[in-house]
Design a protein around this motif. Structure first.
Motif, PDB file in Angstrom:
ATOM      1  N   THR A  51       0.835  -1.207   0.000  1.00 27.18           N
ATOM      2  CA  THR A  51       0.000   0.000   0.000  1.00 27.18           C
ATOM      3  C   THR A  51       0.868   1.255   0.000  1.00 27.18           C
ATOM      4  O   THR A  51       1.992   1.255   0.487  1.00 27.18           O
ATOM      5  CB  THR A  51      -0.931   0.075   1.235  1.00 27.18           C
ATOM      6  N   VAL A  52       0.285   2.317  -0.537  1.00 30.67           N
ATOM      7  CA  VAL A  52       0.905   3.646  -0.509  1.00 30.67           C
ATOM      8  C   VAL A  52      -0.165   4.615  -0.028  1.00 30.67           C
ATOM      9  O   VAL A  52      -1.293   4.594  -0.512  1.00 30.67           O
ATOM     10  CB  VAL A  52       1.429   4.067  -1.907  1.00 30.67           C
ATOM     11  N   ASN A  53       0.181   5.465   0.941  1.00 25.49           N
ATOM     12  CA  ASN A  53      -0.735   6.455   1.488  1.00 25.49           C
ATOM     13  C   ASN A  53      -0.144   7.834   1.231  1.00 25.49           C
ATOM     14  O   ASN A  53       1.030   8.061   1.523  1.00 25.49           O
ATOM     15  CB  ASN A  53      -0.912   6.214   2.995  1.00 25.49           C
ATOM     16  N   VAL A  54      -0.947   8.744   0.671  1.00 32.83           N
ATOM     17  CA  VAL A  54      -0.485  10.102   0.374  1.00 32.83           C
ATOM     18  C   VAL A  54      -1.413  11.082   1.072  1.00 32.83           C
ATOM     19  O   VAL A  54      -2.635  11.017   0.914  1.00 32.83           O
ATOM     20  CB  VAL A  54      -0.479  10.366  -1.154  1.00 32.83           C
ATOM     21  N   LYS A  55      -0.833  11.990   1.879  1.00 30.42           N
ATOM     22  CA  LYS A  55      -1.598  13.033   2.564  1.00 30.42           C
ATOM     23  C   LYS A  55      -1.125  14.387   2.072  1.00 30.42           C
ATOM     24  O   LYS A  55       0.075  14.617   1.905  1.00 30.42           O
ATOM     25  CB  LYS A  55      -1.377  12.970   4.081  1.00 30.42           C
ATOM     26  N   GLY A  56      -2.091  15.283   1.849  1.00 30.16           N
ATOM     27  CA  GLY A  56      -1.735  16.613   1.379  1.00 30.16           C
ATOM     28  C   GLY A  56      -2.745  17.631   1.856  1.00 30.16           C
ATOM     29  O   GLY A  56      -3.649  17.318   2.634  1.00 30.16           O
ATOM     30  N   PRO A  57      -2.633  18.865   1.367  1.00 34.09           N
ATOM     31  CA  PRO A  57      -3.532  19.928   1.817  1.00 34.09           C
ATOM     32  C   PRO A  57      -4.998  19.696   1.447  1.00 34.09           C
ATOM     33  O   PRO A  57      -5.894  20.168   2.137  1.00 34.09           O
ATOM     34  CB  PRO A  57      -2.991  21.188   1.137  1.00 34.09           C
ATOM     35  N   LYS A  58      -5.278  18.949   0.372  1.00 30.95           N
ATOM     36  CA  LYS A  58      -6.666  18.733  -0.042  1.00 30.95           C
ATOM     37  C   LYS A  58      -7.282  17.458   0.507  1.00 30.95           C
ATOM     38  O   LYS A  58      -8.482  17.253   0.383  1.00 30.95           O
ATOM     39  CB  LYS A  58      -6.768  18.733  -1.566  1.00 30.95           C
ATOM     40  N   GLY A  59      -6.465  16.559   1.063  1.00 28.93           N
ATOM     41  CA  GLY A  59      -7.028  15.323   1.601  1.00 28.93           C
ATOM     42  C   GLY A  59      -6.017  14.200   1.652  1.00 28.93           C
ATOM     43  O   GLY A  59      -4.811  14.412   1.597  1.00 28.93           O
ATOM     44  N   GLU A  60      -6.540  12.985   1.729  1.00 28.72           N
ATOM     45  CA  GLU A  60      -5.707  11.798   1.890  1.00 28.72           C
ATOM     46  C   GLU A  60      -6.206  10.700   0.962  1.00 28.72           C
ATOM     47  O   GLU A  60      -7.416  10.489   0.821  1.00 28.72           O
ATOM     48  CB  GLU A  60      -5.784  11.336   3.341  1.00 28.72           C
ATOM     49  N   LEU A  61      -5.273   9.988   0.316  1.00 28.22           N
ATOM     50  CA  LEU A  61      -5.611   8.896  -0.589  1.00 28.22           C
ATOM     51  C   LEU A  61      -4.766   7.664  -0.268  1.00 28.22           C
ATOM     52  O   LEU A  61      -3.597   7.783   0.085  1.00 28.22           O
ATOM     53  CB  LEU A  61      -5.353   9.294  -2.051  1.00 28.22           C
ATOM     54  N   ASP A  62      -5.373   6.480  -0.404  1.00 23.93           N
ATOM     55  CA  ASP A  62      -4.686   5.202  -0.240  1.00 23.93           C
ATOM     56  C   ASP A  62      -4.762   4.443  -1.549  1.00 23.93           C
ATOM     57  O   ASP A  62      -5.757   4.534  -2.261  1.00 23.93           O
ATOM     58  CB  ASP A  62      -5.349   4.347   0.847  1.00 23.93           C
ATOM     59  N   GLN A  63      -3.723   3.666  -1.844  1.00 21.63           N
ATOM     60  CA  GLN A  63      -3.724   2.848  -3.054  1.00 21.63           C
ATOM     61  C   GLN A  63      -3.046   1.516  -2.757  1.00 21.63           C
ATOM     62  O   GLN A  63      -1.947   1.490  -2.210  1.00 21.63           O
ATOM     63  CB  GLN A  63      -2.982   3.559  -4.188  1.00 21.63           C
ATOM     64  N   VAL A  64      -3.714   0.425  -3.112  1.00 20.73           N
ATOM     65  CA  VAL A  64      -3.113  -0.900  -3.014  1.00 20.73           C
ATOM     66  C   VAL A  64      -2.280  -1.113  -4.269  1.00 20.73           C
ATOM     67  O   VAL A  64      -2.744  -0.849  -5.378  1.00 20.73           O
ATOM     68  CB  VAL A  64      -4.211  -1.983  -2.904  1.00 20.73           C
ATOM     69  N   ILE A  65      -1.052  -1.568  -4.094  1.00 21.01           N
ATOM     70  CA  ILE A  65      -0.168  -1.789  -5.234  1.00 21.01           C
ATOM     71  C   ILE A  65       0.264  -3.252  -5.273  1.00 21.01           C
ATOM     72  O   ILE A  65       0.188  -3.957  -4.270  1.00 21.01           O
ATOM     73  CB  ILE A  65       1.071  -0.863  -5.193  1.00 21.01           C
ATOM     74  N   VAL A  66       0.708  -3.691  -6.421  1.00 20.49           N
ATOM     75  CA  VAL A  66       1.166  -5.063  -6.608  1.00 20.49           C
ATOM     76  C   VAL A  66       2.454  -5.267  -5.816  1.00 20.49           C
ATOM     77  O   VAL A  66       3.364  -4.433  -5.875  1.00 20.49           O
ATOM     78  CB  VAL A  66       1.382  -5.348  -8.113  1.00 20.49           C
TER      79      VAL A  66
END
Length: 177
Positions: free
Chosen positions: A23-38
């Motif tokens: 997984t990769v988690n990205v947080k920034g000024p507009k919000g937060e996103l998670d992505q499952v990766i291979v």
């Protein structure tokens, strides 16, 4: 054999990236996103730069390498700037208006068409014939815009319907008497 390939992703100030196995988690000024990766792809974070490496040069790994890099780059862009899709409504009496967070469309049917905004998506209607779909998740913005367009796609004879702002609809001549 490990290949780095495509250019690394630079992380701007105010954005934090958390890389865990799978997984990769990205947080920034507009919000937060998670992505499952291979799990075959190796994602590493060094000095504000994210790099994606692939284990081999097989076609499958090369494709997953580019996909993983694009997904992470889109997450970084989404939490910093966000994404938007603009739609145009053409046709006599066709219009859009906001009702709370949902979008109500008059598209020539006997009833209004209501589109609910999914979590993380917001609608804007600057004019009755324009709709802007905004959000931080590129895939969700595109999918929501496609669902709105699907409620009345542009027809080729008169050009009436909902189209993307940059879309060109090829017109047909029609019947001749």
């Amino acid at each position: 054999m490990s290949r780095i390939g495509k250019k690394p992703i630079e992380i701007p100030d105010g954005v934090s990236v958390d890389v865990k196995p799978g997984t990769v988690n990205v947080k920034g000024p507009k919000g937060e996103l998670d992505q499952v990766i291979v799990r075959d792809m190796k994602v590493s974070l060094d000095d504000g730069v994210v790099t994606v490496e692939r284990p081999t040069d097989r076609g499958e790994h090369r494709a997953l390498h580019g996909l993983t890099r694009s997904l992470i780059a889109n997450m970084v862009e989404g939490v910093t700037d966000g994404f938007e899709r603009r739609l145009e409504i053409q046709g006599v009496g066709y219009r859009a208006q906001l009702k709370g967070k949902s979008l109500e469309l008059a598209l020539g049917y006997s009833h209004p068409v209501t589109v609910q905004a999914p979590e993380g998506i917001e609608f804007e209607v600057p004019e009755p014939t324009q709709v802007i779909v905004r959000g931080i998740d590129k895939q969700l913005v595109g999918e929501t815009a496609a669902r709105i367009r699907k409620s009345r796609p542009p027809e080729p004879y008169k050009g009436k319907g909902i189209r993307y702002q940059d879309e060109h609809v090829t017109r047909k001549v029609g019947k001749r008497a």
